[in-house]
Design an enzyme around this catalytic site. Structure first.
Site, PDB file in Angstrom:
ATOM      1  N   LYS A   1       4.852   0.909  -6.960  1.00  0.00           N
ATOM      2  CA  LYS A   1       5.503   2.255  -7.464  1.00  0.00           C
ATOM      3  C   LYS A   1       6.564   1.898  -8.216  1.00  0.00           C
ATOM      4  CE  LYS A   1       1.992   4.813  -6.270  1.00  0.00           C
ATOM      5  NZ  LYS A   1       1.322   5.226  -7.333  1.00  0.00           N
TER       6      LYS A   1
ATOM      7  N   SER B   1       6.027   7.953  -5.748  1.00  0.00           N
ATOM      8  CA  SER B   1       6.090   8.090  -4.234  1.00  0.00           C
ATOM      9  C   SER B   1       7.612   8.183  -3.790  1.00  0.00           C
ATOM     10  CB  SER B   1       5.313   7.190  -3.567  1.00  0.00           C
ATOM     11  OG  SER B   1       5.560   7.312  -2.327  1.00  0.00           O
TER      12      SER B   1
ATOM     13  N   TYR C   1       2.856  -2.020  -1.436  1.00  0.00           N
ATOM     14  CA  TYR C   1       2.559  -0.498  -2.071  1.00  0.00           C
ATOM     15  C   TYR C   1       3.611   0.005  -2.758  1.00  0.00           C
ATOM     16  CZ  TYR C   1       1.904   4.380  -2.440  1.00  0.00           C
ATOM     17  OH  TYR C   1       2.113   5.790  -2.782  1.00  0.00           O
TER      18      TYR C   1
HETATM   19  C1  WQD Z   1       4.289  10.422   8.790  1.00  0.00           C
HETATM   20  C2  WQD Z   1       4.970  10.176  10.254  1.00  0.00           C
HETATM   21  C3  WQD Z   1       4.951   8.449  11.261  1.00  0.00           C
HETATM   22  C4  WQD Z   1       0.607   8.752  12.119  1.00  0.00           C
HETATM   23  C5  WQD Z   1       2.987   7.330   3.894  1.00  0.00           C
HETATM   24  C6  WQD Z   1       3.535   6.304   2.579  1.00  0.00           C
HETATM   25  C7  WQD Z   1       3.856   7.282   1.520  1.00  0.00           C
HETATM   26  C8  WQD Z   1       2.396   8.283   1.309  1.00  0.00           C
HETATM   27  C9  WQD Z   1       2.286   9.137   2.342  1.00  0.00           C
HETATM   28  C10 WQD Z   1       0.903   7.216  -0.400  1.00  0.00           C
HETATM   29  C11 WQD Z   1       5.818   9.143  10.422  1.00  0.00           C
HETATM   30  C12 WQD Z   1       4.320   9.478  12.070  1.00  0.00           C
HETATM   31  C13 WQD Z   1       1.874   9.056  11.628  1.00  0.00           C
HETATM   32  C14 WQD Z   1       0.393   8.642  13.472  1.00  0.00           C
HETATM   33  C15 WQD Z   1       2.804   8.931  13.999  1.00  0.00           C
HETATM   34  N1  WQD Z   1       1.330   7.570   0.843  1.00  0.00           N
HETATM   35  N2  WQD Z   1       2.785   9.117  12.528  1.00  0.00           N
HETATM   36  N3  WQD Z   1       1.265   8.927  14.474  1.00  0.00           N
HETATM   37  O1  WQD Z   1       4.584   7.076   6.465  1.00  0.00           O
HETATM   38  O2  WQD Z   1       5.712   8.936   5.821  1.00  0.00           O
HETATM   39  O3  WQD Z   1       4.157   7.989   4.328  1.00  0.00           O
HETATM   40  O4  WQD Z   1       2.089   8.191   3.588  1.00  0.00           O
HETATM   41  O5  WQD Z   1       1.581   7.668  -1.311  1.00  0.00           O
HETATM   42  O6  WQD Z   1       3.970   6.545   0.390  1.00  0.00           O
HETATM   43  O7  WQD Z   1       4.416   5.762   3.208  1.00  0.00           O
HETATM   44  O8  WQD Z   1       3.268   8.979   6.110  1.00  0.00           O
HETATM   45  O9  WQD Z   1       1.460  10.327   7.554  1.00  0.00           O
HETATM   46  O10 WQD Z   1       1.810   7.842   7.752  1.00  0.00           O
HETATM   47  O11 WQD Z   1       3.642   9.260   8.612  1.00  0.00           O
HETATM   48  O12 WQD Z   1       3.560   9.330  14.782  1.00  0.00           O
HETATM   49  O13 WQD Z   1      -0.814   8.687  14.295  1.00  0.00           O
HETATM   50  O14 WQD Z   1       4.024  10.454  11.179  1.00  0.00           O
HETATM   51  O15 WQD Z   1       5.712   7.442  12.230  1.00  0.00           O
HETATM   52  O16 WQD Z   1       6.867   9.147  11.113  1.00  0.00           O
HETATM   53  P1  WQD Z   1       4.474   8.176   5.805  1.00  0.00           P
HETATM   54  P2  WQD Z   1       2.276   9.403   7.495  1.00  0.00           P
END
Ligand code: WQD
Length: 340
Positions: A154, A125, A150
């Site tokens: 990785k 990741s 997590y």
């Molecule tokens: C993306 C953006 C949030 C929800 C994670 C893991 C990564 C991978 C993918 C496993 C961020 C914003 C989100 C919401 C928001 N997982 N957001 N409101 O955190 O980049 O990655 O998931 O492998 O390892 O770290 O993905 O989709 O959670 O967030 O504003 O209700 O959307 O703050 O900026 P992230 P995400």
């Protein structure tokens, strides 16, 4: 038929990779403990492929189960997805994350060695980069202290694989550092199935669009980005699945002691607000959102430099953000109002 074991193969990326493997002439074999996936996925796969995918219900930490699978099949390689993967949850139950994610890889590698299976593609990741000092981020960009247990699992698993190869093991390894997988198979027969309240952006967006969630909160608009919201590299899950097939094919003629790693993203960064606006465009529906506080642990911006994966693996993304959001929305409409 060249058999490939997919651990966690009933999961989001695993199931889409099963389809891509069949389309490339492989026979996928799934092992899944269904702790974070649903057996309905197997019916979706059969509907897409017009034939069932062979599967085992079990846990990669169960050495006896792994030996049974290797004994009963003639595996050419393994794609290892099975892991606990919720960033927030990992901060609450770190021991479970370290035990599950690390022991399962060790047991898998030992079983592969016992049965002479050499090829493994490992699901890593972009989280290993933390907030990178350079953007777009390259494979040579130094990894940072993980933002979560997590993310640390990785990094540790990558180190286990490189040390395994350094020891001279007869293994051929590719680690793929994913960015943000989104979307669903165009047939809407498989897709992302977050259990409970989605932690990730796109499933929360589609559930809000479907009226399952009342509104979505944008976690902060005071970042140092053009519109103040965080930037990520959102990659269609079908493109990500294709990168796994290209990796298995690439390993097939490598020398017996091989390791490489690749970023798998689109090379483009999009902000949260850009995702919301793109969703409104493809769905034709205004999205009910509010600006809220930052989410702890979020990094500000990350997107991939994809020069290496395209020049070495010959892979490049076929889909853009709107394609992925359209497929995600169609999948949500297929799911209806049910909260999974
Ligand atoms: C993306 C953006 C949030 C929800 C994670 C893991 C990564 C991978 C993918 C496993 C961020 C914003 C989100 C919401 C928001 N997982 N957001 N409101 O955190 O980049 O990655 O998931 O492998 O390892 O770290 O993905 O989709 O959670 O967030 O504003 O209700 O959307 O703050 O900026 P992230 P995400």
């Amino acid at each position: 038929m060249k058999q490939i074991l997919i651990t966690g193969g009933a999961g989001y990326i695993g199931s889409h990779t099963a389809v891509a493997l069949v389309n490339a002439g492989f026979e996928p074999i799934i092992i899944d403990n269904f702790s974070n996936s649903n057996k309905n996925v197997l019916q979706g796969l059969e509907a897409i492929l017009s034939k069932p995918v062979k599967y085992y219900e079990g846990d990669c930490n169960d050495r006896k189960m792994m030996e049974k699978i290797f004994k009963e099949n003639d595996l050419q390689g393994v794609i290892h997805f099975a892991a606990s993967k919720a960033v927030g949850e990992s901060t609450q139950i770190p021991l479970t994350y370290y035990s599950n994610n690390i022991n399962s890889l060790i047991i898998l590698l030992e079983t592969m060695k016992e049965f002479g299976v050499k090829d493994i593609v490992f699901s890593s990741s972009c989280t290993v980069y933390g907030q990178p000092d350079e953007l777009p981020v390259k494979e040579t960009t130094p990894r940072k202290d993980a933002e979560s247990p997590y993310g640390n699992t990785k990094k540790i698993c990558e180190d286990i694989l490189t040390d395994h190869i350094k020891s001279g093991a007869e293994a051929r390894v590719i680690a793929l550092r994913y960015f943000n997988p989104i979307g669903a198979h165009p047939s809407s027969k498989i897709g992302e199935l977050p259990l409970g309240v989605p932690a990730n952006l796109v499933p929360f967006v589609t559930q809000t669009g479907a009226g399952i969630r009342e509104k979505i909160t944008v976690f902060g608009d005071d970042y140092n980005t053009p519109d103040g919201t965080c930037i990520r590299d959102y990659i269609h899950v079908m493109d990500l699945a294709d990168a796994h097939v290209k990796s298995i094919e690439y390993l097939a003629d490598k020398k017996n002691n091989f390791f490489d790693l690749f970023n798998v993203g689109t090379g483009n960064g999009n902000s949260v607000m850009e995702v919301i606006k793109a969703f409104e465009k493809v769905s034709g529906k205004p999205l009910n959102y509010e600006i809220g506080a930052r989410r702890a642990g979020d990094i500000e911006k990350v997107w991939a430099n994809t020069d290496k994966v395209s020049s070495v693996l010959g892979w490049s993304p076929k889909y853009g953000l709107e394609d992925a959001l359209k497929d995600a929305w169609n999948w949500q409409l297929h799911l209806g109002k049910e909260k999974v």
